[in-house]
Design an enzyme around this catalytic site. Sequence first.
Site, PDB file in Angstrom:
ATOM      1  N   HIS A  46       0.817  -1.217   0.000  1.00  0.00           N
ATOM      2  CA  HIS A  46       0.000   0.000   0.000  1.00  0.00           C
ATOM      3  C   HIS A  46       0.850   1.266   0.000  1.00  0.00           C
ATOM      4  O   HIS A  46       0.344   2.361  -0.317  1.00  0.00           O
ATOM      5  CB  HIS A  46      -0.944   0.003   1.209  1.00  0.00           C
ATOM      6  CG  HIS A  46      -2.274   0.614   0.941  1.00  0.00           C
ATOM      7  ND1 HIS A  46      -2.461   1.660   0.054  1.00  0.00           N
ATOM      8  CD2 HIS A  46      -3.507   0.332   1.431  1.00  0.00           C
ATOM      9  CE1 HIS A  46      -3.735   1.997   0.022  1.00  0.00           C
ATOM     10  NE2 HIS A  46      -4.398   1.214   0.844  1.00  0.00           N
TER      11      HIS A  46
ATOM     12  N   ASP B 216      -2.192   2.375  -4.577  1.00  0.00           N
ATOM     13  CA  ASP B 216      -3.497   2.576  -3.950  1.00  0.00           C
ATOM     14  C   ASP B 216      -4.498   1.559  -4.494  1.00  0.00           C
ATOM     15  O   ASP B 216      -4.318   0.986  -5.576  1.00  0.00           O
ATOM     16  CB  ASP B 216      -4.007   3.991  -4.214  1.00  0.00           C
ATOM     17  CG  ASP B 216      -3.196   5.034  -3.462  1.00  0.00           C
ATOM     18  OD1 ASP B 216      -2.655   4.697  -2.390  1.00  0.00           O
ATOM     19  OD2 ASP B 216      -3.102   6.178  -3.955  1.00  0.00           O
TER      20      ASP B 216
END
Length: 217
Positions: free
Chosen positions: A191, A195
Amino acid sequence: MQKLTSLRRTIARRLTEAWQAPVFQISMSADMTRSLALRERLRDEKVTVTDVLTKLSAIALLRHREVNSHFADDEIRIFPSAHIGLAVATERGLLVPVLRECERKSLVQLAAERGELVGRAREGKLAQQDLEGGTFTISNLGMYGVEQFIAVLNPPQAAILAVGAIEERPVAQDGELIARPLMSLTLTCDHRAIDGAKASEFLRELKTLLEEPGLAL
């Protein structure tokens, strides 16, 4: 008691690094009817589903370059070519030899290179450079009958794709249930580099290409 080999120590260290990354997973299923037909036409050239998946993943990666990246030293490094690692189970442990510039190669070329590389991996004849420079990894457990699973990130790569078995499943079409060959795709992402929306766009692109390989042209 069994002492760890140098390879097992390396695997243990890299897995520990992977679990320290803040990851997330997303999944989709692809209708493999047309990809299987393509594989069938190239069966004499020893093209497999993995080769089709590798080629189409490379094309999807270059259309969604954020996924074709490394996260290292607080930097995101995005690469211009798809160097795809294939997770290979060997007697010595899990190895990930790399097929380079997959977007530039035909399915027949990829099949030949994949066969040679996997063969050397299982014979313990890989060179160090065969294991370096990957920008993305595919782990396919479909041949073991695994329906769906989550693959552990291969740092510094920002994403890894877990592929399950192709299975006939009921699908609603025009108000009727019909059987279609579906394959699960589960993408694990770092992450810090990717995204959720970007990961979803990549996975949707790959699903679309698997369902209609002609769109890769």
